[in-house]
Design a protein around this motif. Structure first.
Motif, PDB file in Angstrom:
ATOM      1  N   GLU A  43     -38.088  17.195  18.986  1.00 52.45           N
ATOM      2  CA  GLU A  43     -39.322  16.760  19.634  1.00 52.45           C
ATOM      3  C   GLU A  43     -39.000  16.269  21.042  1.00 52.45           C
ATOM      4  O   GLU A  43     -38.027  15.545  21.246  1.00 52.45           O
ATOM      5  CB  GLU A  43     -39.948  15.619  18.831  1.00 52.45           C
ATOM      6  CG  GLU A  43     -41.203  15.064  19.448  1.00 52.45           C
ATOM      7  CD  GLU A  43     -41.815  13.955  18.629  1.00 52.45           C
ATOM      8  OE1 GLU A  43     -43.042  13.969  18.471  1.00 52.45           O
ATOM      9  OE2 GLU A  43     -41.072  13.074  18.154  1.00 52.45           O
ATOM     10  N   THR A  45     -39.711  13.758  23.782  1.00 50.68           N
ATOM     11  CA  THR A  45     -40.285  12.411  23.742  1.00 50.68           C
ATOM     12  C   THR A  45     -40.665  11.869  25.114  1.00 50.68           C
ATOM     13  O   THR A  45     -41.291  10.827  25.200  1.00 50.68           O
ATOM     14  CB  THR A  45     -39.306  11.425  23.073  1.00 50.68           C
ATOM     15  OG1 THR A  45     -38.076  11.425  23.807  1.00 50.68           O
ATOM     16  CG2 THR A  45     -39.039  11.836  21.630  1.00 50.68           C
ATOM     17  N   PRO A  82     -41.051  11.830  13.763  1.00 52.24           N
ATOM     18  CA  PRO A  82     -41.470  12.226  15.102  1.00 52.24           C
ATOM     19  C   PRO A  82     -42.843  11.657  15.464  1.00 52.24           C
ATOM     20  O   PRO A  82     -43.667  11.382  14.589  1.00 52.24           O
ATOM     21  CB  PRO A  82     -41.517  13.750  15.027  1.00 52.24           C
ATOM     22  CG  PRO A  82     -41.716  14.057  13.585  1.00 52.24           C
ATOM     23  CD  PRO A  82     -41.050  12.949  12.827  1.00 52.24           C
ATOM     24  N   MET A  83     -43.054  11.510  16.754  1.00 45.62           N
ATOM     25  CA  MET A  83     -44.338  11.000  17.236  1.00 45.62           C
ATOM     26  C   MET A  83     -45.472  11.950  16.875  1.00 45.62           C
ATOM     27  O   MET A  83     -46.597  11.526  16.648  1.00 45.62           O
ATOM     28  CB  MET A  83     -44.285  10.785  18.747  1.00 45.62           C
ATOM     29  CG  MET A  83     -43.308   9.705  19.158  1.00 45.62           C
ATOM     30  SD  MET A  83     -43.274   9.365  20.932  1.00 45.62           S
ATOM     31  CE  MET A  83     -42.696  10.915  21.597  1.00 45.62           C
TER      32      MET A  83
END
Length: 121
Positions: A43, A45, A82-83
């Motif tokens: 991911e 970020t 993950p966000m």
């Protein structure tokens, strides 16, 4: 690719555009024996200075080479939520809290063997 197109954008601007456009990167690699395999799902970020920041979500660990000359190994969950998981929740598709816990994922052959054992094969 932007530079090859003849556009004279500053590198920082290109990186910012990349970070704002992409959430997930999937990296493929040619492993021992010539087969291509997904080796990382990461991911994006954000950015820190000129660097694009990423965190691995899933990765492939090569543990050796099989008798056929091809890479052998396993996939693992890196243990980082993950966000983007929040986005799944907002869209009504929540993932279990344990989904991103660090663990080794079973191979396709192992999953098939487990199915066979459950069905008495």
């Amino acid at each position: 690719m932007v530079s090859m197109a003849g556009l004279n954008f500053p590198v920082h601007a290109i990186r910012q555009q990349t970070v704002s456009a992409l959430n997930i990167l999937i990296q493929l690699e040619r492993l021992t024996g010539g087969r291509r395999k997904i080796v990382t799902i990461a991911e994006i970020t954000g950015m820190e200075g000129e660097a694009i920041l990423m965190q691995d979500i899933f990765r492939y660990r090569q543990t050796g080479v099989g008798p056929d000359g091809h890479a052998v190994g396993h996939f693992e969950v890196c243990g980082v939520r993950p966000m983007i998981a929040e986005r799944f929740e907002w869209e009504g598709r929540p993932l279990p809290k344990t989904f991103f816990q660090h663990r080794v994922l079973p191979s396709h052959a192992e999953r098939e063997a487990q199915k066979g054992a459950r069905h008495g094969r």
